[in-house]
Write an enzyme that holds these catalytic residues in place. Structure first.
Site, PDB file in Angstrom:
ATOM      1  N   LYS A 278       0.809  -1.214   0.000  1.00  0.00           N
ATOM      2  CA  LYS A 278       0.000   0.000   0.000  1.00  0.00           C
ATOM      3  C   LYS A 278       0.847   1.271   0.000  1.00  0.00           C
ATOM      4  CE  LYS A 278      -4.345  -1.914   1.500  1.00  0.00           C
ATOM      5  NZ  LYS A 278      -5.484  -1.918   2.445  1.00  0.00           N
ATOM      6  N   ARG A 313      -3.492 -10.441   4.680  1.00  0.00           N
ATOM      7  CA  ARG A 313      -3.886 -10.424   3.264  1.00  0.00           C
ATOM      8  C   ARG A 313      -2.724  -9.836   2.472  1.00  0.00           C
ATOM      9  NH1 ARG A 313      -6.229  -7.022  -0.536  1.00  0.00           N
ATOM     10  NH2 ARG A 313      -7.727  -8.025  -1.944  1.00  0.00           N
TER      11      ARG A 313
END
Length: 338
Positions: A278, A313
């Site tokens: 991210k 994840r």
């Protein structure tokens, strides 16, 4: 006024407290008692009320037949042309099944998504999202791959097609706020669901996210959505929580949530942490390209494990599995020789 209890997660010897959320290696003997706009108070877990102790320490139910006493990997398989880090990599049936076969040796769950929810992404029509995902799930099952599959979607019709094709759970980044009928489907099929916090819609969520207190507001949102899910007939033991790192949050919000990740144990449910590749990792780690953020992603994932997160994840499943094996060897509780 709501009081939130944040367990102080500990690893390694001496192991002098109960397991945190049933973890084999993470334990807790002290908690931080938090109230809005008041000083944080540290108290002994043993001095907390019995229901509070049970909520923080009780083992979490298995997920899709996978026990949560140790960290589990949810591998990301985006079958989209525009996902922020792997858009187009697995957009064909052949490449998606090939990647799923690789993940089957490395991940405990495969998370398949057909709509990018990256900042600025536009909504994908339902029929197109079904076309992208259901056929891939069916092909994975036809290939003999039995690894549990999660469908990453906000929409009931997409989830229904995925479950019919062989998916086992639902991962809803909108926590039923986008399509409340999805809650009815989850209840009817009696499948697990992950409820994630997000502020705003993907198109605009990163324009100017603001919170008075990001910790309390994320917790309050998740508690509200859990109550909504239960009101629609979803069993509490079927629910997983996700703080939504990067969804309507600044770098500072993300870091605050990660530093205090163990606060989510106060909900008494499993924690899914999705930070892989991210933007905040690129900002802190100085990696502009998402595919260059593996090292930073691993660092945050291992931090999450030390705070008791049960599910990671991630995109880089092989590397994450290797890192977890090494970390678990260092964290493993020593057996008494007496």
């Amino acid at each position: 006024m709501t009081t939130r209890l944040q367990p102080i997660a500990r690893v390694g010897a001496p192991y002098s407290g109960p397991s945190l959320a049933g973890s084999a290696d993470v334990w807790c003997d002290m908690v931080l008692s938090r109230r809005r706009d008041e000083p944080v108070v540290q108290v002994a877990l043993a001095d907390c009320a019995e229901p509070d102790r049970a909520r923080l320490t009780a083992p979490r139910p298995s997920l899709c037949g996978v026990s949560l006493d140790r960290p589990r990997i949810m591998g990301v398989l985006n079958v989209t042309p525009d996902s922020f880090s792997d858009g187009g990599d697995h957009a064909t049936l052949k490449t998606a099944v090939t990647r799923a076969r690789q993940m089957a040796d490395e991940a405990d769950i495969i998370d398949i998504g057909g709509e990018s929810t990256r900042p600025g992404a536009s909504e994908v029509p339902i029929d197109e999202e079904i076309r992208r995902t259901a056929r891939v799930i069916a092909a994975i099952r036809e290939a003999g791959i039995t690894t549990p599959i999660s469908i990453d979607t906000r929409k009931a019709r997409v989830a229904e097609a995925a479950l019919d094709a062989g998916a086992d759970m639902v991962n809803d980044v909108a926590a039923f706020t986008f399509d409340p009928e999805l809650a009815d489907l989850v209840a009817e099929r009696d499948v697990p669901v992950c409820l994630m916090h997000a502020q705003g819609q993907p198109e605009t969520m990163q324009d100017d996210p603001r919170y008075d207190d990001v910790l309390f507001e994320v917790m309050d949102f998740l508690e509200d959505r859990i109550a909504f899910a239960q009101s629609r007939g979803i069993a509490r033991e079927r629910i997983v929580t996700d703080p939504g790192i990067g969804f309507g949050k600044t770098l500072e919000h993300n870091v605050t949530l990660l530093r205090n990740l163990s606060l989510l144990h106060d909900l008494g449910l499993p924690i899914l942490l999705g930070v892989s590749r991210k933007r905040f990792i690129g900002s802190i780690g100085q990696a502009a390209d998402a595919k260059d953020r593996m090292a930073g992603s691993l660092a945050v994932a291992l931090h999450g494990i030390q705070h008791g997160a049960q599910i990671l994840r991630v995109h880089d499943t092989y590397e994450t599995r290797q890192a977890i094996r090494l970390q678990q060897a260092m964290m493993e509780r020593e057996q008494s020789s007496g």
